[in-house]
Design a protein around this motif. Structure first.
Motif, PDB file in Angstrom:
ATOM      1  N   ASP A  72       0.726  -1.018   0.057  1.00 12.76           N
ATOM      2  CA  ASP A  72       0.052   0.323  -0.374  1.00 12.76           C
ATOM      3  C   ASP A  72       0.659   0.939   0.441  1.00 12.76           C
ATOM      4  OD1 ASP A  72      -2.723   0.675   0.031  1.00 12.76           O
ATOM      5  OD2 ASP A  72      -2.255   1.275   1.624  1.00 12.76           O
ATOM      6  N   LYS A  74       1.691   4.999   0.339  1.00 17.12           N
ATOM      7  CA  LYS A  74       1.373   6.327   0.920  1.00 17.12           C
ATOM      8  C   LYS A  74       2.012   7.080   1.066  1.00 17.12           C
ATOM      9  CE  LYS A  74      -1.638   4.076   3.377  1.00 17.12           C
ATOM     10  NZ  LYS A  74      -3.497   4.527   3.098  1.00 17.12           N
ATOM     11  N   SER A  76       3.240  10.348   2.775  1.00 19.48           N
ATOM     12  CA  SER A  76       3.053  10.907   4.132  1.00 19.48           C
ATOM     13  C   SER A  76       3.994  12.108   5.024  1.00 19.48           C
ATOM     14  CB  SER A  76       2.138   9.414   5.797  1.00 19.48           C
ATOM     15  OG  SER A  76       2.385  10.106   6.411  1.00 19.48           O
ATOM     16  N   LEU A  83       2.435   5.632  11.117  1.00 22.35           N
ATOM     17  CA  LEU A  83       2.058   4.816  10.222  1.00 22.35           C
ATOM     18  C   LEU A  83       1.727   4.054  10.136  1.00 22.35           C
ATOM     19  CD1 LEU A  83       4.372   5.835   6.718  1.00 22.35           C
ATOM     20  CD2 LEU A  83       1.639   6.228   6.886  1.00 22.35           C
ATOM     21  N   HIS A  86      -1.476   3.914  12.318  1.00 25.48           N
ATOM     22  CA  HIS A  86      -3.407   4.761  11.287  1.00 25.48           C
ATOM     23  C   HIS A  86      -3.344   3.953  10.730  1.00 25.48           C
ATOM     24  CE1 HIS A  86      -5.186   8.402  10.223  1.00 25.48           C
ATOM     25  NE2 HIS A  86      -4.879   8.008   9.161  1.00 25.48           N
ATOM     26  N   TYR A  87      -2.374   3.106  10.247  1.00 23.38           N
ATOM     27  CA  TYR A  87      -3.299   1.956   8.369  1.00 23.38           C
ATOM     28  C   TYR A  87      -3.427   0.894   9.277  1.00 23.38           C
ATOM     29  CZ  TYR A  87      -2.824   6.362   6.230  1.00 23.38           C
ATOM     30  OH  TYR A  87      -3.003   7.540   5.619  1.00 23.38           O
ATOM     31  N   GLN A  90      -7.097  -0.181   8.170  1.00 14.62           N
ATOM     32  CA  GLN A  90      -7.501  -0.872   6.539  1.00 14.62           C
ATOM     33  C   GLN A  90      -6.037  -2.226   6.384  1.00 14.62           C
ATOM     34  OE1 GLN A  90      -5.273   2.405   4.434  1.00 14.62           O
ATOM     35  NE2 GLN A  90      -5.834   1.076   2.542  1.00 14.62           N
ATOM     36  N   LEU A  91      -4.623  -2.340   6.447  1.00 15.56           N
ATOM     37  CA  LEU A  91      -4.131  -3.009   5.881  1.00 15.56           C
ATOM     38  C   LEU A  91      -4.877  -5.051   6.393  1.00 15.56           C
ATOM     39  CD1 LEU A  91      -1.899  -3.092   3.493  1.00 15.56           C
ATOM     40  CD2 LEU A  91      -2.310  -0.686   5.360  1.00 15.56           C
ATOM     41  N   ILE A 113       3.917  -0.825   4.006  1.00 11.81           N
ATOM     42  CA  ILE A 113       3.603   0.446   3.329  1.00 11.81           C
ATOM     43  C   ILE A 113       4.230   1.055   2.953  1.00 11.81           C
ATOM     44  CG2 ILE A 113       3.045   2.838   3.855  1.00 11.81           C
ATOM     45  CD1 ILE A 113       1.109   0.924   5.981  1.00 11.81           C
TER      46      ILE A 113
END
Length: 130
Positions: A72, A74, A76, A83, A86-87, A90-91, A113
């Protein structure tokens, strides 16, 4: 130079010999109790029988004989820890969706990521989540 730096990250060396899928769209039903647990919510009795439908798109998926890699991207200013925190949900949902769609164990799926702004990767695997 920035592109060279990004492409030299270890995650990209693991892609050799794998079938690559860019911007792979998906639609998957995931048990509600798994999603609620992932979000730190209490699971009420009877919710485990229900499923929630998710749709999304994987930036890059690499499918090999024994392992699948989800990458994925990003852009950022967050550091690796930021990271990751926060993610992670989602992952983890991506991992669950791919496992259900391809009928493979989640343990065979790695998530990474790639921060293209700062040029580093974050391994998202650990303790039953991505």
């Amino acid at each position: 130079e920035k592109l060279k730096e990004i492409l030299s990250l270890p995650v990209f060396s693991r892609l050799e010999g794998k079938t690559l899928y860019r911007e792979r769209k998906f639609l998957a039903a995931i048990p509600a109790c798994e999603v609620l647990a992932l979000l730190g919510e209490e699971v009420a009795e009877g919710e485990c029988g229900e499923e929630l439908v998710f749709q999304g798109a994987l930036d890059l998926m690499a499918e090999g004989d024994t392992e699948i890699e989800i990458i994925d991207y990003k852009y950022s200013k967050k550091n690796a820890e930021g990271l990751y925190r926060h993610y992670l949900p989602q992952l983890t949902l991506y991992k669950k969706a791919v496992a259900r769609i391809l009928k493979v164990d989640e343990e065979k799926i790695r998530c990474t990521i790639v921060n293209i702004f700062q040029g580093f990767e974050v391994n998202m695997d650990g303790a039953g989540t991505c």
